[in-house]
Design a protein around this motif. Structure first.
Motif, short mmCIF file in Angstrom:
data_model
loop_
_atom_site.label_atom_id
_atom_site.label_comp_id
_atom_site.label_asym_id
_atom_site.label_seq_id
_atom_site.Cartn_x
_atom_site.Cartn_y
_atom_site.Cartn_z
N GLN A 134 -0.42 10.49 -6.94
CA GLN A 134 0.03 9.20 -7.48
C GLN A 134 -0.95 8.08 -7.12
O GLN A 134 -1.29 7.24 -7.97
N HIS A 135 -1.39 8.06 -5.88
CA HIS A 135 -2.28 6.98 -5.44
C HIS A 135 -3.68 7.10 -6.04
O HIS A 135 -4.27 6.10 -6.45
N GLU A 174 2.11 2.80 2.46
CA GLU A 174 1.88 4.01 1.68
C GLU A 174 0.94 4.97 2.42
O GLU A 174 1.13 6.19 2.37
N ARG A 215 2.09 12.80 -3.38
CA ARG A 215 1.87 11.39 -3.06
C ARG A 215 0.40 11.00 -3.29
O ARG A 215 0.11 9.93 -3.84
N ASP A 252 -2.83 -6.62 -1.36
CA ASP A 252 -2.30 -5.41 -1.97
C ASP A 252 -2.24 -5.64 -3.47
O ASP A 252 -1.38 -6.34 -3.97
N HIS A 286 -5.37 4.42 -8.64
CA HIS A 286 -6.70 3.86 -8.35
C HIS A 286 -7.65 4.08 -9.52
O HIS A 286 -8.33 3.15 -9.97
N VAL A 323 -3.94 1.29 -2.17
CA VAL A 323 -2.93 1.91 -1.31
C VAL A 323 -2.59 0.93 -0.19
O VAL A 323 -3.48 0.41 0.49
N LEU A 383 -9.14 3.50 -1.00
CA LEU A 383 -8.96 4.89 -1.44
C LEU A 383 -9.53 5.89 -0.43
O LEU A 383 -8.95 6.95 -0.22
N VAL A 391 -7.38 7.70 2.10
CA VAL A 391 -6.51 8.70 1.48
C VAL A 391 -7.26 10.01 1.33
O VAL A 391 -6.75 11.09 1.70
#
Length: 211
Positions: A162-163, A144, A159, A135, A167, A140, A82, A85
């Motif tokens: 969503q991730h 992605e 996006r 995965d 999580h 992620v 995470l 991201v």
């Protein structure tokens, strides 16, 4: 786990832990449900905790069970996926609410990651995480992450939303199971904090949603 066979004992125990949680709180939905119900034979639904480590470095008495270790290992793997991201947010959006949210979430997850790693070291678990490179639900993927890096503004925010949501949903699910099945006080305390802050973060994420 997206086609990856579950071989490690920790994976089996964690899936069994999720099955126990489902028995007490209703069947989970989404990817985690299929993981828990297909990866583990029925004999794994009543795994008894087996002390395998030492007391927590924070001073909390008690030994680590195999399920404590399995949860800590997955928590480390999920947080490591995470954070990249969240680190993208300052360069991909100028939305002040997103910037504040990502910074706060990143700080909290780095703290949880540090705690989980410290507890794993105290448990005597192998330094290599069995989930590295997998995965799994709530993680992620490399593809992605590449898509996130190629987007900006609202497209990036959607996006990322969503991730982050996936999580948090999965983190809450497995932390709730650890609360019920785990035995090591400092580890179950961390799980409780993950559940509490995760629900708060989901509410905060909802306020960022665009129409």
């Amino acid at each position: 786990m997206r086609g990856i066979p579950v071989r490690a004992t920790g994976c089996l125990l964690l899936a069994a832990l999720l099955l126990v949680s489902a028995c007490t709180s209703g069947s989970p939905t989404g990817p985690a449900a299929s993981t828990a119900t297909t990866a583990v034979p029925s004999t794994a639904t009543t795994v008894a905790p087996a002390p395998v480590g030492s007391a927590s470095p924070s001073g909390s008495a008690g030994l680590f069970s195999a399920t404590d270790i399995a949860w800590l290992q997955l928590t480390v793997a999920m947080n490591e996926r995470l954070l990249p991201v969240l680190d993208l947010v300052p360069s991909r959006t100028t939305d002040p609410e997103w910037l504040t949210f990502a910074a706060r979430l990143g700080t909290a997850h780095r703290a949880n990651l540090s705690t989980a790693r410290r507890l794993l070291a105290a448990s005597g678990a192998p330094a290599t995480n069995p989930h590295e490179g997998h995965d799994m639900p709530g993680m992620v993927t490399a593809e992605e992450l590449a898509a996130l890096r190629s987007s900006t503004g609202v497209a990036f925010e959607r996006r990322a939303d969503q991730h982050v949501r996936a999580h948090l949903d999965q983190a809450i699910r497995i932390a709730t199971a650890e609360q019920r099945v785990g035995t090591h006080p400092a580890t179950t305390a961390l799980a409780s904090a993950v559940v509490r802050t995760g629900n708060t973060d989901l509410a905060g994420l909802g306020r960022l949603d665009r129409p």
